[in-house]
Design an enzyme around this catalytic site. Structure first.
Site, PDB file in Angstrom:
ATOM      1  N   LYS A 130     -10.377  -0.002  -2.454  1.00 24.36           N
ATOM      2  CA  LYS A 130     -10.228  -0.187  -1.006  1.00 24.36           C
ATOM      3  C   LYS A 130     -10.567   1.099  -0.260  1.00 24.36           C
ATOM      4  CE  LYS A 130      -6.879  -1.418   2.614  1.00 24.36           C
ATOM      5  NZ  LYS A 130      -5.498  -1.901   2.896  1.00 24.36           N
ATOM      6  N   ASP A 148       0.859  -1.183   0.000  1.00 23.58           N
ATOM      7  CA  ASP A 148       0.000   0.000   0.000  1.00 23.58           C
ATOM      8  C   ASP A 148       0.896   1.233   0.000  1.00 23.58           C
ATOM      9  OD1 ASP A 148      -1.749  -2.114   0.571  1.00 23.58           O
ATOM     10  OD2 ASP A 148      -3.042  -0.866   1.807  1.00 23.58           O
ATOM     11  N   LYS A 188      -7.074   3.273  -3.394  1.00 23.93           N
ATOM     12  CA  LYS A 188      -7.490   3.253  -1.987  1.00 23.93           C
ATOM     13  C   LYS A 188      -7.725   4.687  -1.530  1.00 23.93           C
ATOM     14  CE  LYS A 188      -5.472   1.969   2.519  1.00 23.93           C
ATOM     15  NZ  LYS A 188      -4.299   1.329   3.177  1.00 23.93           N
TER      16      LYS A 188
END
Length: 332
Positions: free
Chosen positions: A268, A169, A232
């Site tokens: 996400k 991430d 995300k």
């Protein structure tokens, strides 16, 4: 009821093998024209929370599905080996066995979608998850602010992959979005993708620090063009994290990218999603905007820590008719 639970809680689908996003050459023609109507977005998401929610066995099935799509996360400054080991045990056994037995789901092999930790804690997660297929996700690139050099970001990614992370991430340099430096942002994310190698890359936009929905949409497009496997919302450390409105903007970009390229990008939402009812709202939004194909751990994840505890509590209520105390659901 059993068939409903099994169908909706299943984690493996035809999406289990997905084509990696190779991205597109940088070209502003894909997003120059974007101008998001904030009022229209907010009207659309207001229809979700105003509806009657799913009930009974259908709610239980959706909540079991939601568990399979949680990146169970610990990103606290006082994290220790013990914290990570307990988190991983919860990821492997997210719902108490007596509850699963009451739902006839004791043999479903239900786990969370991944475990998400800081780089230095990857070895402990690897130790605890040995023999399972649960991915290890690591936050990288100077998380959460991203205020380190690009060279340091790439080095950190490579070290995380070498340590055993299968998902990375990353955080983008927010100033590049604020100043509309789209080519520079594309170049940065592209290099991060190369550094990830076979590890899947989730690009965190930190949408709470982006002032307009239009810039969120453009940043989403640049991230996907540069090869992101997921986009995300947040690090979870901003004052504003995931919202349904921001999610609608981002998943419509995902839909448009899919229509253009045929490549499915994951989504996400992260930060502030603590209640089972919130999880259901996000799943319904994804189903309505992207379709059932995205309702899998391969294409949708919640970044959360306390969400799992509330879902387990709701499942116990479904089984027993009573709400339990939160301490009955440890490591939520």
């Amino acid at each position: 009821m059993q068939k409903t639970l099994e169908k909706n809680a299943a984690q493996t689908t035809e999406n289990s093998i997905l084509t990696r996003n190779e991205g597109l050459p940088f070209n502003t023609k894909y997003f120059d024209f974007i101008n998001i109507n904030r009022s229209a977005i907010e009207r659309r998401v207001s229809t979700l929370t105003g509806r009657r929610s799913v009930k009974k066995e259908f709610q239980a099935a959706w909540l079991l599905k939601a568990i399979s799509m949680i990146d169970l996360t610990t990103l606290a400054g006082d994290d220790t080996r013990g914290n990570v080991l307990r988190l991983c045990e919860k990821a492997k056994n997210p719902v108490r066995k007596d509850i699963l037995k009451s739902l006839n789901m004791q043999d479903a092999n239900l786990t969370t979608g991944a475990v998400c930790v800081y780089h230095t804690l990857i070895p402990f997660a690897k130790e605890a998850l040995k023999g399972t297929s649960i991915p290890i996700a690591a936050v990288s690139t100077g998380f959460p602010a991203g205020k380190i050099s690009l060279e340091e970001k790439l080095t950190e990614i490579k070290k995380s992959v070498a340590a055993g992370a299968t998902e990375i991430d990353i955080v983008i340099s927010r100033d590049l979005v604020l100043e509309s430096k789209w080519q520079e942002l594309y170049n940065e994310i592209r290099l991060c993708r190369e550094a990830c190698g076979e590890a899947h890359m989730k690009t965190i936009l930190a949408t709470g620090e982006i002032p307009t929905y239009t810039k969120v949409a453009k940043a989403s497009w640049v991230a996907m063009m540069a090869g992101s496997d997921f986009i995300k919302t947040s690090t979870g450390k901003e004052s504003v994290n995931a919202t349904l409105a921001i999610s609608l903007v981002m998943i419509r970009c995902i839909r448009d990218y899919y229509e253009l390229t045929g490549c499915k990008i994951g989504y996400k939402p992260a930060g502030g999603i603590q209640k089972a009812k919130q999880a259901l709202d996000y799943l319904i939004l994804v189903k309505e905007e992207l379709g059932n194909d995205w309702l899998t751990p391969e294409l949708f994840r919640f970044g959360a820590s306390s969400l799992l505890g509330d879902i387990e509590r709701q499942l116990e209520h479904y089984v027993t008719g009573r709400y339990s105390a939160s301490f009955r659901h440890p490591m939520a």
